[in-house]
Design a protein around this motif. Structure first.
Motif, PDB file in Angstrom:
ATOM      1  N   ILE A   1       1.874  -1.167 -12.689  1.00 36.31           N
ATOM      2  CA  ILE A   1       2.531  -2.024 -13.668  1.00 36.31           C
ATOM      3  C   ILE A   1       3.750  -2.734 -13.068  1.00 36.31           C
ATOM      4  O   ILE A   1       4.035  -3.880 -13.393  1.00 36.31           O
ATOM      5  N   GLY A   2       4.441  -2.072 -12.147  1.00 34.94           N
ATOM      6  CA  GLY A   2       5.619  -2.690 -11.524  1.00 34.94           C
ATOM      7  C   GLY A   2       5.222  -3.907 -10.684  1.00 34.94           C
ATOM      8  O   GLY A   2       5.852  -4.966 -10.740  1.00 34.94           O
ATOM      9  N   SER A   3       4.144  -3.739  -9.898  1.00 31.41           N
ATOM     10  CA  SER A   3       3.676  -4.864  -9.072  1.00 31.41           C
ATOM     11  C   SER A   3       3.161  -5.992  -9.958  1.00 31.41           C
ATOM     12  O   SER A   3       3.353  -7.176  -9.661  1.00 31.41           O
ATOM     13  N   LEU A   4       2.515  -5.621 -11.059  1.00 33.84           N
ATOM     14  CA  LEU A   4       2.020  -6.642 -11.991  1.00 33.84           C
ATOM     15  C   LEU A   4       3.187  -7.438 -12.585  1.00 33.84           C
ATOM     16  O   LEU A   4       3.144  -8.672 -12.635  1.00 33.84           O
ATOM     17  N   ALA A   5       4.241  -6.715 -12.989  1.00 30.77           N
ATOM     18  CA  ALA A   5       5.397  -7.394 -13.584  1.00 30.77           C
ATOM     19  C   ALA A   5       5.991  -8.392 -12.584  1.00 30.77           C
ATOM     20  O   ALA A   5       6.304  -9.532 -12.936  1.00 30.77           O
ATOM     21  N   THR A   6       6.106  -7.966 -11.319  1.00 30.40           N
ATOM     22  CA  THR A   6       6.662  -8.858 -10.298  1.00 30.40           C
ATOM     23  C   THR A   6       5.751 -10.065 -10.087  1.00 30.40           C
ATOM     24  O   THR A   6       6.205 -11.210 -10.020  1.00 30.40           O
ATOM     25  N   LEU A   7       4.456  -9.795  -9.997  1.00 30.59           N
ATOM     26  CA  LEU A   7       3.519 -10.891  -9.758  1.00 30.59           C
ATOM     27  C   LEU A   7       3.617 -11.929 -10.881  1.00 30.59           C
ATOM     28  O   LEU A   7       3.696 -13.129 -10.631  1.00 30.59           O
ATOM     29  N   LEU A   8       3.623 -11.445 -12.119  1.00 28.58           N
ATOM     30  CA  LEU A   8       3.617 -12.383 -13.245  1.00 28.58           C
ATOM     31  C   LEU A   8       4.924 -13.168 -13.328  1.00 28.58           C
ATOM     32  O   LEU A   8       4.917 -14.363 -13.610  1.00 28.58           O
TER      33      LEU A   8
ATOM     34  N   ASN B   1       5.694  -5.660  -0.826  1.00 25.31           N
ATOM     35  CA  ASN B   1       5.061  -5.462   0.452  1.00 25.31           C
ATOM     36  C   ASN B   1       3.875  -4.495   0.387  1.00 25.31           C
ATOM     37  O   ASN B   1       2.814  -4.763   0.929  1.00 25.31           O
ATOM     38  N   ALA B   2       4.060  -3.369  -0.336  1.00 22.34           N
ATOM     39  CA  ALA B   2       2.995  -2.361  -0.392  1.00 22.34           C
ATOM     40  C   ALA B   2       1.754  -2.933  -1.070  1.00 22.34           C
ATOM     41  O   ALA B   2       0.632  -2.757  -0.584  1.00 22.34           O
ATOM     42  N   ALA B   3       1.958  -3.647  -2.168  1.00 19.50           N
ATOM     43  CA  ALA B   3       0.816  -4.196  -2.889  1.00 19.50           C
ATOM     44  C   ALA B   3       0.115  -5.260  -2.039  1.00 19.50           C
ATOM     45  O   ALA B   3      -1.110  -5.324  -1.971  1.00 19.50           O
TER      46      ALA B   3
ATOM     47  N   LEU C   1      -1.920  -3.409   0.645  1.00 20.60           N
ATOM     48  CA  LEU C   1      -3.096  -2.713   0.139  1.00 20.60           C
ATOM     49  C   LEU C   1      -4.151  -3.681  -0.382  1.00 20.60           C
ATOM     50  O   LEU C   1      -5.341  -3.447  -0.238  1.00 20.60           O
ATOM     51  N   SER C   2      -3.724  -4.798  -0.987  1.00 14.59           N
ATOM     52  CA  SER C   2      -4.739  -5.701  -1.537  1.00 14.59           C
ATOM     53  C   SER C   2      -5.497  -6.399  -0.410  1.00 14.59           C
ATOM     54  O   SER C   2      -6.638  -6.793  -0.569  1.00 14.59           O
ATOM     55  N   GLN C   3      -4.847  -6.504   0.760  1.00 17.09           N
ATOM     56  CA  GLN C   3      -5.564  -7.127   1.883  1.00 17.09           C
ATOM     57  C   GLN C   3      -6.520  -6.148   2.540  1.00 17.09           C
ATOM     58  O   GLN C   3      -7.501  -6.542   3.137  1.00 17.09           O
ATOM     59  N   SER C   4      -6.206  -4.835   2.423  1.00 13.78           N
ATOM     60  CA  SER C   4      -7.041  -3.877   3.128  1.00 13.78           C
ATOM     61  C   SER C   4      -8.221  -3.385   2.272  1.00 13.78           C
ATOM     62  O   SER C   4      -8.987  -2.552   2.722  1.00 13.78           O
TER      63      SER C   4
END
Ligand code: ATP
Ligand code: MG
Length: 355
Positions: free
Chosen positions: A312-319, A346-348, A351-354
């Motif tokens: 949810i944290g990465s989603l909030a940042t992305l949006l 960075n982590a997201a 991971l999304s690339q791998s």
């Protein structure tokens, strides 16, 4: 002459309260939700003067960056665990209380869960018992104490005293500080202490053992429930107090603490995919963009899950970044293009690339 967005910003701009101080915590607890303002159409936006356009843009960024807290399944089940532990903490003060440990990987909403729960609790206690204790002191139902790297026992007591604004927070020996901390908690009738970022304690080291024993001591001494929050606490041996092998069964923390995990959203089951889609559907109407449309997030559920791994944290940042970009570029909508191109943590990214 100021415009409606400048006036809105004057009152509702980014809140700068410091939650680790009682005044800041109070401001957080009492902050009213930001009032909504109409989203302009493209034609209306074209009519704005340059200053108006700038202020409208800025107000939208503040609004878009602060979506409401969603009652996710993770939050609801964490609340349930905390409620249950708090219920048994209605034991009279001569009996030992349990604690809750919100233990999960980074960026899953741990701090949000703990602070929102504590805020609701604070409001409830104020409503029921008022702002002043029976002895005439300021009532502070909750203390919020975020730790920092390499925290020591003295540092922990100092942080607690700083929350209460105690003038001796920077002076005093270890024992004095402990006594003062106990005094503050008791005189302000504090019932709940949230200790965040507990992973900064090295439980296998000397400081860690001291801090862990001290926390147990405070729990013995005070009629308070502790909510501990941190990353990988089980792996860091918080529960077995850094003890090894047979000794580990002697660790009291393990018996007294209830672990509350927080998991990322998974789309590998139907129920999981539905929960993810519901989260996106709940967030969708929040964003102020001239071309926003229903489905602009839910249509991209898989893409968003892949980019954020359901965090949810990465989603909030992305949006928030995608919205900022949709405003600057003038596309005014969240589409596959912007959702797949903005950079996030960075982590997201990694991971999304791998996968
Ligand atoms: N229930 C929720 N509803 C809406 N947004 C949320 C919710 N939970 C978390 N977020 C968003 O995710 C961001 C990160 O959440 P939070 O800081 O609570 O995570 P954390 O697990 O404590 O992270 P860290 O491991 O870095 O301490 C928040 O700033 C917020 O934007
Ligand atoms: Mg946190």
């Amino acid at each position: 002459m100021s415009n409606p967005w400048a006036r809105w910003l004057a009152v509702h701009d980014t809140a700068l309260f410091q939650m680790s101080r009682k005044a800041g915590w109070d401001a957080f607890v009492n902050a009213a939700p930001r009032p909504d303002f109409p989203t302009l159409t493209l034609a209306e936006m074209a009519d704005l003067s340059p200053e108006e356009a700038e202020d409208y843009g800025e107000a939208r960024v503040v609004w878009n960056t602060n979506p409401p807290t969603v009652r996710t399944q993770q939050l609801v089940s964490a609340y349930q665990v905390i409620d249950e532990v708090m219920a048994s903490n209605r034991r009279d003060a001569d009996k030992l209380r349990g604690s809750v440990v919100i233990d999960a990987e980074p960026y899953l909403g741990k701090t949000t869960i703990a602070t929102r729960y504590a805020r609701d609790f604070h409001r409830r206690i104020y409503r029921r018992y008022g702002h002043t204790t029976a002895e005439g002191n300021q009532r502070l139902p909750v203390a919020f104490v975020p730790l920092n790297e390499g925290i020591t026992l003295k540092g922990l007591n100092q942080k607690l005293l700083e929350f209460y604004g105690h003038p001796a927070a920077r002076r005093g020996s270890r024992t004095e500080l402990t006594a003062l901390a106990i005094d503050c908690v008791a005189s302000c009738d504090t019932r709940l202490i949230v200790i965040d970022e507990l992973h900064f304690v090295d439980f296998a080291g000397r400081h860690g053992t001291e801090v862990s024993n001290h926390l147990k001591g405070l729990a013995n001494e005070l009629p308070v429930t502790f909510i501990y929050v941190g990353v990988g606490l089980r792996e860091r041996r918080f529960f077995d107090e850094g003890l090894h092998g047979d000794q580990a069964v002697l660790a009291q923390t393990s018996r007294r603490a209830t672990r509350c995990p927080v998991v990322p959203f998974s789309t590998s089951t139907d129920a999981g995919a539905r929960a993810w889609a519901t989260l996106l559907a709940t967030l969708e109407p929040h964003y102020k963009l001239a071309r926003a449309r229903p489905g602009m997030l839910t249509d991209h559920a898989d893409l968003l899950h892949k980019r954020t791994q359901g965090r949810i944290g990465s989603l909030a940042t992305l949006l928030e970044r995608a919205c900022a970009r949709a405003i600057t570029t003038g596309t005014e909508v969240l589409d596959a293009d912007v959702l797949s191109s903005v950079r996030i943590d960075n982590a997201a990214e990694h991971l999304s690339q791998s996968t």
